[in-house]
Scaffold this motif. Structure first.
Motif, PDB file in Angstrom:
ATOM      1  N   ASP A  19      68.632  40.674  40.576  1.00 12.97           N
ATOM      2  CA  ASP A  19      69.993  40.851  41.095  1.00 12.97           C
ATOM      3  C   ASP A  19      70.876  39.641  40.797  1.00 12.97           C
ATOM      4  OD1 ASP A  19      69.265  43.341  42.013  1.00 12.97           O
ATOM      5  OD2 ASP A  19      69.091  42.751  44.116  1.00 12.97           O
ATOM      6  N   THR A  20      70.326  38.450  40.944  1.00 10.16           N
ATOM      7  CA  THR A  20      71.100  37.239  40.637  1.00 10.16           C
ATOM      8  C   THR A  20      71.385  37.163  39.141  1.00 10.16           C
ATOM      9  OG1 THR A  20      70.161  36.128  42.555  1.00 10.16           O
ATOM     10  CG2 THR A  20      71.165  34.724  40.879  1.00 10.16           C
ATOM     11  N   GLY A  21      70.445  37.617  38.328  1.00  9.39           N
ATOM     12  CA  GLY A  21      70.669  37.669  36.888  1.00  9.39           C
ATOM     13  C   GLY A  21      71.807  38.601  36.518  1.00  9.39           C
ATOM     14  N   MET A  22      71.896  39.743  37.201  1.00  6.08           N
ATOM     15  CA  MET A  22      73.002  40.661  36.917  1.00  6.08           C
ATOM     16  C   MET A  22      74.343  40.030  37.299  1.00  6.08           C
ATOM     17  SD  MET A  22      71.796  44.580  37.500  1.00  6.08           S
ATOM     18  CE  MET A  22      71.452  44.449  39.238  1.00  6.08           C
ATOM     19  N   ALA A  23      74.402  39.367  38.431  1.00  3.30           N
ATOM     20  CA  ALA A  23      75.649  38.708  38.841  1.00  3.30           C
ATOM     21  C   ALA A  23      76.034  37.625  37.833  1.00  3.30           C
ATOM     22  CB  ALA A  23      75.500  38.121  40.244  1.00  3.30           C
ATOM     23  N   THR A  24      75.033  36.905  37.334  1.00  2.84           N
ATOM     24  CA  THR A  24      75.281  35.874  36.332  1.00  2.84           C
ATOM     25  C   THR A  24      75.823  36.497  35.054  1.00  2.84           C
ATOM     26  OG1 THR A  24      73.517  34.531  37.285  1.00  2.84           O
ATOM     27  CG2 THR A  24      74.218  33.968  35.043  1.00  2.84           C
ATOM     28  N   ALA A  25      75.256  37.623  34.640  1.00  2.00           N
ATOM     29  CA  ALA A  25      75.741  38.309  33.438  1.00  2.00           C
ATOM     30  C   ALA A  25      77.193  38.746  33.612  1.00  2.00           C
ATOM     31  CB  ALA A  25      74.852  39.508  33.119  1.00  2.00           C
ATOM     32  N   PHE A  26      77.548  39.238  34.785  1.00  2.00           N
ATOM     33  CA  PHE A  26      78.939  39.630  35.031  1.00  2.00           C
ATOM     34  C   PHE A  26      79.861  38.417  34.889  1.00  2.00           C
ATOM     35  CE2 PHE A  26      78.971  43.841  37.582  1.00  2.00           C
ATOM     36  CZ  PHE A  26      77.969  44.388  36.797  1.00  2.00           C
ATOM     37  N   LEU A  27      79.454  37.286  35.454  1.00  2.00           N
ATOM     38  CA  LEU A  27      80.247  36.045  35.341  1.00  2.00           C
ATOM     39  C   LEU A  27      80.394  35.657  33.861  1.00  2.00           C
ATOM     40  CD1 LEU A  27      80.021  32.857  37.428  1.00  2.00           C
ATOM     41  CD2 LEU A  27      79.699  32.689  34.983  1.00  2.00           C
ATOM     42  N   ILE A  28      79.308  35.709  33.111  1.00  2.00           N
ATOM     43  CA  ILE A  28      79.330  35.326  31.698  1.00  2.00           C
ATOM     44  C   ILE A  28      80.247  36.249  30.897  1.00  2.00           C
ATOM     45  CG2 ILE A  28      77.908  35.261  29.593  1.00  2.00           C
ATOM     46  CD1 ILE A  28      75.613  34.179  31.431  1.00  2.00           C
TER      47      ILE A  28
END
Length: 187
Positions: free
Chosen positions: A98-107
């Motif tokens: 889940d944190t990886g998905m949020a990071t991808a959205f930020l990127i």
């Protein structure tokens, strides 16, 4: 820019030039991350946005020697979580996903804004936690280095990194990771 274009334009460039970091920019990146899906909407991600030059300088001491290029970053985002913040379902811990998905959205949002957002693993977690006063019971998952891509190749880059600046590193062919209907051993 649509999502597909942002995906195609996203690159892990290491030659950076400074940019102005505004509250608006930080809010845009945070809002994009906030909208990521998560197990039962637990939103397990936590972010520390670092743009103060003195704090950035202290944070530089946490970076591995292969990441000295990140000293040119105008913003570093420390991303962390704890398995207790999210679902644990039948042995599966979702907080990293889940944190990886949020990071991808930020990127992707940073890419859309014309910025480089390069996640790294080469850092000393204990130093990051100390400098940023992050609690001991969490995992610092990544640091995202943010700046503007410079056409001038940074002199601190290795030969491999210079090559990667000039041409996107190759990706596996679909046959190496895509299975249809069932898993089958790949050659």
């Amino acid at each position: 820019m649509d999502v597909k274009q942002a995906i195609y334009e996203r690159r892990a460039f290491r030659s950076l030039e400074p940019i102005e970091i505004t509250d608006h920019l930080i809010n845009e990146l945070a809002e994009s991350a906030q909208l990521a899906p998560s197990c039962f909407n637990n939103q397990p991600w936590r972010f520390v946005f670092v743009n103060d030059s003195l704090v950035l300088e202290k944070l530089h001491s946490s970076l591995s020697s292969g990441n000295v290029w990140a000293f040119k970053a105008s913003l570093i985002v420390a991303i962390f979580s704890n398995k207790e913040y999210d679902c644990f379902v039948k042995g599966r811990e979702y907080y990293l996903f889940d944190t990886g998905m949020a990071t991808a959205f930020l990127i992707l949002r940073a890419t859309e804004m014309g910025l480089v957002a390069h996640p790294i693993a080469g850092f000393n977690e204990e130093i990051v936690k100390s400098v940023l006063e992050i609690p001991e019971d969490v995992t610092v998952i990544t640091l995202v280095i943010i700046g503007k891509h410079s056409e001038t190749i940074s002199p601190v880059l290795s030969e491999k990194h210079v090559k990667d600046e000039q041409k996107r590193p190759t990706r596996f062919p679909f046959e190496a990771f895509v299975h249809l209907n069932r898993f089958k051993e790949l050659l």
